[in-house]
Design an enzyme around this catalytic site. Structure first.
Site, PDB file in Angstrom:
ATOM      1  N   LYS A   1      40.156  43.674  35.120  1.00 41.98           N
ATOM      2  CA  LYS A   1      40.469  43.896  36.546  1.00 41.98           C
ATOM      3  C   LYS A   1      40.467  42.630  37.398  1.00 41.98           C
ATOM      4  CE  LYS A   1      41.541  47.255  36.567  1.00 41.98           C
ATOM      5  NZ  LYS A   1      42.764  47.556  35.791  1.00 41.98           N
TER       6      LYS A   1
ATOM      7  N   HIS B   1      39.680  39.687  26.556  1.00 44.03           N
ATOM      8  CA  HIS B   1      38.556  39.837  27.489  1.00 44.03           C
ATOM      9  C   HIS B   1      37.263  39.307  26.864  1.00 44.03           C
ATOM     10  CE1 HIS B   1      40.872  42.093  30.325  1.00 44.03           C
ATOM     11  NE2 HIS B   1      40.903  43.213  29.653  1.00 44.03           N
TER      12      HIS B   1
ATOM     13  N   SER C   1      37.777  47.601  41.759  1.00 44.37           N
ATOM     14  CA  SER C   1      38.964  47.868  40.953  1.00 44.37           C
ATOM     15  C   SER C   1      38.568  48.568  39.647  1.00 44.37           C
ATOM     16  CB  SER C   1      39.672  46.541  40.657  1.00 44.37           C
ATOM     17  OG  SER C   1      40.823  46.742  39.877  1.00 44.37           O
TER      18      SER C   1
HETATM   19  P1  A3P Z   1      43.254  46.668  42.304  1.00 49.37           P
HETATM   20  O1  A3P Z   1      42.619  47.751  41.473  1.00 49.37           O
HETATM   21  O2  A3P Z   1      42.279  46.054  43.270  1.00 49.37           O
HETATM   22  O3  A3P Z   1      44.506  47.098  42.962  1.00 49.37           O
HETATM   23  P2  A3P Z   1      44.023  43.567  35.460  1.00 49.37           P
HETATM   24  O4  A3P Z   1      45.459  43.296  35.262  1.00 49.37           O
HETATM   25  O5  A3P Z   1      43.147  42.425  35.024  1.00 49.37           O
HETATM   26  O6  A3P Z   1      43.606  44.861  34.842  1.00 49.37           O
HETATM   27  O7  A3P Z   1      43.748  43.657  37.032  1.00 49.37           O
HETATM   28  C1  A3P Z   1      44.248  44.723  37.777  1.00 49.37           C
HETATM   29  C2  A3P Z   1      44.169  44.388  39.257  1.00 49.37           C
HETATM   30  O8  A3P Z   1      45.195  43.426  39.584  1.00 49.37           O
HETATM   31  C3  A3P Z   1      44.445  45.610  40.121  1.00 49.37           C
HETATM   32  O9  A3P Z   1      43.646  45.454  41.306  1.00 49.37           O
HETATM   33  C4  A3P Z   1      45.939  45.449  40.376  1.00 49.37           C
HETATM   34  O10 A3P Z   1      46.429  46.165  41.486  1.00 49.37           O
HETATM   35  C5  A3P Z   1      46.026  43.950  40.598  1.00 49.37           C
HETATM   36  N1  A3P Z   1      47.409  43.450  40.437  1.00 49.37           N
HETATM   37  C6  A3P Z   1      48.278  43.696  39.434  1.00 49.37           C
HETATM   38  N2  A3P Z   1      49.462  43.117  39.650  1.00 49.37           N
HETATM   39  C7  A3P Z   1      49.377  42.476  40.828  1.00 49.37           C
HETATM   40  C8  A3P Z   1      50.287  41.690  41.605  1.00 49.37           C
HETATM   41  N3  A3P Z   1      51.542  41.463  41.207  1.00 49.37           N
HETATM   42  N4  A3P Z   1      49.835  41.185  42.784  1.00 49.37           N
HETATM   43  C9  A3P Z   1      48.588  41.420  43.215  1.00 49.37           C
HETATM   44  N5  A3P Z   1      47.677  42.153  42.526  1.00 49.37           N
HETATM   45  C10 A3P Z   1      48.057  42.680  41.343  1.00 49.37           C
END
Ligand code: A3P
Length: 283
Positions: free
Chosen positions: A42, A89, A119
């Site tokens: 996240k 991870h 998140s």
């Molecule tokens: P939120 O749950 O706060 O919205 P990961 O890819 O490591 O699993 O992280 C997911 C987080 O990154 C989520 O946060 C997601 O919405 C955010 N995220 C994914 N793509 C994004 C983008 N293009 N710009 C900004 N945030 C992004």
């Protein structure tokens, strides 16, 4: 649903990472041109992966996370003839030693742990591969104790931060990508030795916005094997809100104090100062 989780070397993994695979990682054959994309869950892994794959003109393969799957994984990655972008991870200590020996390039992305916690809470609620959590309050405690998949945020971050000045490691922050994506993309291209014009960078940034990525994911027929997160095969769960500071909509003032207390204690020797960042600039 406790059977969804098993513990390996003190760190909780989902059963989608088989113990046999985790045991065999020590013998993993790295290639000099592998690029590792490292994160605590996240933290913006999918975002960064989306950007990086768009930077290459040549054939590259974004693999699923190295710790995801069963023992057949090693062979699967070995068979790939193209350059490999490998997400993970794993904390630094668990990383296959060959990546370190061969000085493979590694990009670590991190995010304000308060936002990461929020998140991850939503992710736990929506993801059938993770144990049930009933309330934010309950999850908050689990997160601070490190009683969640991939273990403690603090341990993960600190294990990598120790190596952040090594020339083959690039440290990035989600908040910096939100603030000035073209600048970060430029830094990435310098680090990876990629020649690309500013105009192309602008274009890639546009295509990597939250709304573009969310819409594309909703349209695509997602292949369950194509994931950059070991915790889900459903990419639709990833694009939730994509903002900085959502923790303020979840943390009570008391939780915030407790979080900062633990943060300050655990991060005594760290150079990272998210808490300061988030109060001074009101991120
Ligand atoms: P939120 O749950 O706060 O919205 P990961 O890819 O490591 O699993 O992280 C997911 C987080 O990154 C989520 O946060 C997601 O919405 C955010 N995220 C994914 N793509 C994004 C983008 N293009 N710009 C900004 N945030 C992004």
């Amino acid at each position: 649903k406790a059977e969804l989780i098993h513990v390996f070397k003190g760190i909780p993994f989902t059963t989608r990472s088989s113990p046999e695979l985790l045991k065999s990682l020590d013998n993993f054959d790295a290639r000099e041109d592998d690029v590792l994309l490292v994160s605590y869950p996240k933290s913006g892994t999918h975002w960064l992966a989306g950007v990086i794959t768009k930077l290459y003109n040549s054939q590259v393969t974004l693999t699923s996370p190295i710790e995801f799957g069963d023992i057949s994984k090693l062979e699967e990655l070995d068979k790939l003839s193209s350059k490999r972008i490998i997400p993970t991870h794993l904390d630094y200590n668990m990383l296959p030693p060959n990546f370190k020996k061969k000085k493979c390039k590694m990009i670590y992305i991190s995010r304000n742990p308060k936002d990461t916690a929020v998140s991850m809470y939503h992710y736990y609620r929506d993801n059938p591969n993770l144990p049930t959590v009933d309330t934010w309050t309950a999850f908050f405690d689990l997160f601070l104790r490190g009683d969640v998949v991939c273990g403690s945020w603090f341990d993960h971050f600190l294990s990598w931060e120790e190596h952040k000045n090594e020339t083959n490691i690039l440290f990035l922050f989600y908040e910096d990508m939100k603030k000035d994506l073209p600048k970060i993309v430029k830094d990435i291209t310098v680090f990876l030795n990629i020649n690309i014009s500013d105009h192309e960078i602008q274009d890639i940034c546009k295509k990597s916005s939250f709304s573009e990525m969310k819409t594309n994911t909703e349209k695509e027929n997602s292949d369950p094997n194509h994931t950059v997160c070991a915790l889900t095969s459903n990419r639709k769960l990833i694009f939730r809100k994509g903002t900085v500071g959502d923790w303020k909509n979840h943390f009570t003032p008391k939780q915030n104090l407790r979080f900062e207390e633990i943060f300050n204690e655990k991060m005594k020797l760290s150079n990272m100062n998210y808490i300061q960042l988030s109060t001074e600039t009101d991120l």
